[in-house]
Design a protein around this motif. Structure first.
Motif, PDB file in Angstrom:
ATOM      1  N   GLU A 196      24.174  64.013  80.326  1.00 48.21           N
ATOM      2  CA  GLU A 196      24.114  62.636  80.814  1.00 48.21           C
ATOM      3  C   GLU A 196      25.080  61.746  80.037  1.00 48.21           C
ATOM      4  OE1 GLU A 196      20.048  61.509  80.415  1.00 48.21           O
ATOM      5  OE2 GLU A 196      19.353  62.761  82.081  1.00 48.21           O
ATOM      6  N   LEU A 197      25.137  61.951  78.709  1.00 49.59           N
ATOM      7  CA  LEU A 197      26.054  61.157  77.882  1.00 49.59           C
ATOM      8  C   LEU A 197      27.509  61.454  78.240  1.00 49.59           C
ATOM      9  CD1 LEU A 197      26.760  59.265  75.540  1.00 49.59           C
ATOM     10  CD2 LEU A 197      26.493  61.225  73.976  1.00 49.59           C
ATOM     11  N   VAL A 198      27.833  62.738  78.429  1.00 53.13           N
ATOM     12  CA  VAL A 198      29.205  63.127  78.780  1.00 53.13           C
ATOM     13  C   VAL A 198      29.622  62.465  80.093  1.00 53.13           C
ATOM     14  CG1 VAL A 198      30.663  65.059  79.495  1.00 53.13           C
ATOM     15  CG2 VAL A 198      29.183  65.298  77.498  1.00 53.13           C
ATOM     16  N   GLU A 199      28.772  62.546  81.086  1.00 53.56           N
ATOM     17  CA  GLU A 199      29.088  61.952  82.392  1.00 53.56           C
ATOM     18  C   GLU A 199      29.271  60.441  82.279  1.00 53.56           C
ATOM     19  OE1 GLU A 199      25.947  63.187  84.966  1.00 53.56           O
ATOM     20  OE2 GLU A 199      26.522  65.319  84.897  1.00 53.56           O
ATOM     21  N   LEU A 200      28.423  59.791  81.494  1.00 56.51           N
ATOM     22  CA  LEU A 200      28.526  58.344  81.313  1.00 56.51           C
ATOM     23  C   LEU A 200      29.816  57.975  80.580  1.00 56.51           C
ATOM     24  CD1 LEU A 200      26.981  55.649  81.755  1.00 56.51           C
ATOM     25  CD2 LEU A 200      25.980  55.997  79.469  1.00 56.51           C
ATOM     26  N   ALA A 201      30.162  58.751  79.553  1.00 62.64           N
ATOM     27  CA  ALA A 201      31.377  58.479  78.781  1.00 62.64           C
ATOM     28  C   ALA A 201      32.631  58.660  79.637  1.00 62.64           C
ATOM     29  CB  ALA A 201      31.432  59.387  77.561  1.00 62.64           C
ATOM     30  N   LEU A 202      32.693  59.747  80.394  1.00 57.45           N
ATOM     31  CA  LEU A 202      33.861  60.001  81.233  1.00 57.45           C
ATOM     32  C   LEU A 202      33.989  58.937  82.331  1.00 57.45           C
ATOM     33  CD1 LEU A 202      33.664  63.893  81.587  1.00 57.45           C
ATOM     34  CD2 LEU A 202      35.244  62.572  80.155  1.00 57.45           C
ATOM     35  N   LYS A 203      32.878  58.544  82.878  1.00 57.62           N
ATOM     36  CA  LYS A 203      32.877  57.522  83.932  1.00 57.62           C
ATOM     37  C   LYS A 203      33.405  56.194  83.409  1.00 57.62           C
ATOM     38  CE  LYS A 203      29.733  55.041  87.047  1.00 57.62           C
ATOM     39  NZ  LYS A 203      28.313  54.878  87.481  1.00 57.62           N
ATOM     40  N   ASN A 204      33.118  55.889  82.145  1.00 55.79           N
ATOM     41  CA  ASN A 204      33.506  54.595  81.569  1.00 55.79           C
ATOM     42  C   ASN A 204      34.726  54.681  80.642  1.00 55.79           C
ATOM     43  OD1 ASN A 204      31.215  52.437  82.222  1.00 55.79           O
ATOM     44  ND2 ASN A 204      30.238  54.426  81.944  1.00 55.79           N
ATOM     45  N   ASP A 205      35.398  55.844  80.667  1.00 57.11           N
ATOM     46  CA  ASP A 205      36.600  56.042  79.831  1.00 57.11           C
ATOM     47  C   ASP A 205      36.323  55.788  78.353  1.00 57.11           C
ATOM     48  OD1 ASP A 205      38.258  56.692  82.022  1.00 57.11           O
ATOM     49  OD2 ASP A 205      38.498  54.565  82.484  1.00 57.11           O
ATOM     50  N   VAL A 206      35.197  56.299  77.875  1.00 55.71           N
ATOM     51  CA  VAL A 206      34.832  56.191  76.465  1.00 55.71           C
ATOM     52  C   VAL A 206      35.078  57.541  75.792  1.00 55.71           C
ATOM     53  CG1 VAL A 206      32.976  55.738  74.819  1.00 55.71           C
ATOM     54  CG2 VAL A 206      33.068  54.467  76.975  1.00 55.71           C
ATOM     55  N   PHE A 207      35.821  57.539  74.702  1.00 58.70           N
ATOM     56  CA  PHE A 207      36.090  58.776  73.970  1.00 58.70           C
ATOM     57  C   PHE A 207      34.884  59.141  73.109  1.00 58.70           C
ATOM     58  CE2 PHE A 207      40.360  57.212  74.856  1.00 58.70           C
ATOM     59  CZ  PHE A 207      40.994  58.363  75.297  1.00 58.70           C
ATOM     60  N   LEU A 208      34.455  60.397  73.191  1.00 61.75           N
ATOM     61  CA  LEU A 208      33.407  60.917  72.323  1.00 61.75           C
ATOM     62  C   LEU A 208      34.053  61.823  71.278  1.00 61.75           C
ATOM     63  CD1 LEU A 208      30.537  61.929  74.806  1.00 61.75           C
ATOM     64  CD2 LEU A 208      30.709  59.856  73.411  1.00 61.75           C
ATOM     65  N   VAL A 209      33.795  61.538  70.012  1.00 65.90           N
ATOM     66  CA  VAL A 209      34.414  62.298  68.930  1.00 65.90           C
ATOM     67  C   VAL A 209      33.341  62.715  67.927  1.00 65.90           C
ATOM     68  CG1 VAL A 209      36.164  62.314  67.123  1.00 65.90           C
ATOM     69  CG2 VAL A 209      36.510  60.929  69.173  1.00 65.90           C
ATOM     70  N   GLY A 210      33.285  63.997  67.623  1.00 63.92           N
ATOM     71  CA  GLY A 210      32.402  64.486  66.573  1.00 63.92           C
ATOM     72  C   GLY A 210      33.175  64.603  65.278  1.00 63.92           C
ATOM     73  N   ILE A 211      32.621  64.034  64.200  1.00 69.25           N
ATOM     74  CA  ILE A 211      33.258  64.087  62.885  1.00 69.25           C
ATOM     75  C   ILE A 211      32.462  65.058  62.017  1.00 69.25           C
ATOM     76  CG2 ILE A 211      34.027  62.771  60.883  1.00 69.25           C
ATOM     77  CD1 ILE A 211      35.354  61.831  63.446  1.00 69.25           C
ATOM     78  N   ILE A 212      33.104  66.157  61.624  1.00 73.99           N
ATOM     79  CA  ILE A 212      32.398  67.249  60.941  1.00 73.99           C
ATOM     80  C   ILE A 212      32.808  67.275  59.475  1.00 73.99           C
ATOM     81  CG2 ILE A 212      31.871  69.710  61.014  1.00 73.99           C
ATOM     82  CD1 ILE A 212      33.376  69.460  63.911  1.00 73.99           C
ATOM     83  N   GLU A 213      31.919  66.765  58.631  1.00 71.85           N
ATOM     84  CA  GLU A 213      32.217  66.743  57.197  1.00 71.85           C
ATOM     85  C   GLU A 213      31.980  68.107  56.556  1.00 71.85           C
ATOM     86  OE1 GLU A 213      30.885  64.297  53.175  1.00 71.85           O
ATOM     87  OE2 GLU A 213      29.808  63.994  55.048  1.00 71.85           O
TER      88      GLU A 213
END
Length: 354
Positions: A198-215
């Motif tokens: 659901e988050l992926v679909e919402l992000a792509l629909k609204n042109d929001v970049f999702l980035v995971g930061i792995i320390e």
């Protein structure tokens, strides 16, 4: 024979047996990692460039360039925290908290909470159902999945779902340009699959970049994909170990299509963002991988050179969302009856007389 050492304000006695064990571990680890010199750093870099990915020098973005790219939008940091009072199953209470915080300081953070305890009927029922389901799915019928193990998985899923929830609400309420999430994006996909989609679909629909930061990098993709070309004792090494000191500061390895448990949904890269010789990782959605160079440059630009490798905004979010031991004790002491705390959560080991 015992030897006393001081750590802070405390004195500890170290037996000769413990000392001998640690010296033995030190020697074995030293011998293991000296074998890395069987392949010089330049040879390893060449091998990675041929078969794994492309080395890219990052150029820090100026404040003006960042503002132009954001075009009036903002960056959101998302992190979660979990703390437990009580030690042994089922006698514990776990509190979970997730926070989405915008770089627009006029906006209050979006925060969500959850409580979990095997002592609660609804949580006990969740554990029972999942334990039954997981045992049915076991290929090895002699291996048993226990409720304690299932409870741990449920807690992890609850935290992932909470973080996804605040990320979704940040898109709806703020429409940010980019959301930085603490840890690999695969964690959300594996632990809260439906909410993640659901988050992926919402992000792509609204042109929001999702980035995971792995320390804390825990993968072994490099050694797995280079197994035929590495010395024997390097084949089992994890990415963190192979890459330690290999990258120059402000340098990235942009990974090609390699054999990875992250599958076909994510693209990944390793970055060295600080003076520390260690690296961090980043994940982005496959649909957004064309912007990975720019995202990596932004991560580099938002990370202090003397820091621990992650963007300062995630550090700020981490500090605000964290449920400390002291906070946990205060909450329990104020909102749980003393008799219930003593009966259900008190660990007898705390009553030891030294």
């Amino acid at each position: 024979m015992k030897r006393k050492i001081r750590v802070g304000d405390n004195m500890f006695e170290i037996t000769s047996g413990l000392k001998s064990l640690l010296k033995d571990c030190n020697q074995k680890l030293k011998e293991k990692y000296q074998n890395q010199t069987n392949l010089e750093q330049e040879e390893l870099r060449d091998l990675i460039a041929q078969k794994i990915g492309e080395f890219v020098t990052l150029t820090e973005m100026s404040e003006v360039e960042i503002e132009e790219w954001l075009a009036g939008q903002e960056v959101v940091g998302v992190d979660g925290s979990i703390n437990t009072l009580g030690k042994n199953y089922p006698h514990y209470i776990t509190l979970l908290q997730a926070l989405a915080k915008s770089t627009d300081r006029d906006k209050e953070g979006i925060i969500k909470h959850e409580a979990f305890s095997p002592l609660l009927d609804e949580d006990r029922e969740k554990i029972r159902k999942k334990t039954y389901k997981d045992n049915l799915a076991q290929e090895n019928k002699d291996a048993i999945v226990y409720p304690q193990e299932v409870a741990g998985k449920i807690k992890s899923s609850l935290l992932a779902a909470l973080e996804i929830l605040v990320a979704k609400e940040s898109i709806v309420e703020w429409n940010p340009k980019l959301i930085m999430m603490d840890g690999s994006l695969i964690r959300y996909q594996m632990q809260a699959e439906e909410e993640w989609q659901e988050l992926v679909e919402l992000a792509l629909k609204n042109d929001v970049f999702l980035v995971g930061i792995i320390e804390e990098i825990g993968t072994n993709d490099l050694s797995k994909n280079l197994a035929d070309d590495l010395p024997d004792k390097m084949i089992e090494m994890y990415d963190r170990e192979l890459l330690f000191g290999l990258l120059k500061m402000e340098e990235m390895i942009k990974l090609k299509e390699i054999n990875s448990f992250k599958g076909e949904t994510l693209s990944s890269a390793f970055l060295r963002t600080t003076r520390d010789p260690g690296v961090i990782g980043i994940d982005i959605l496959k649909e957004q991988e064309q912007e990975i160079d720019l995202i990596a440059a932004l991560v580099q630009s938002l990370t202090p050179a003397a820091g621990r490798g992650i963007p300062i905004w995630l550090d700020i979010v981490d500090g605000e969302v964290r449920i400390t031991d002291k906070m946990m004790e205060l909450l329990i002491d104020n909102y749980l009856e003393p008799g219930l705390k003593q009966k259900l959560l008190h660990a007898k080991s705390l009553d030891r007389i030294y």
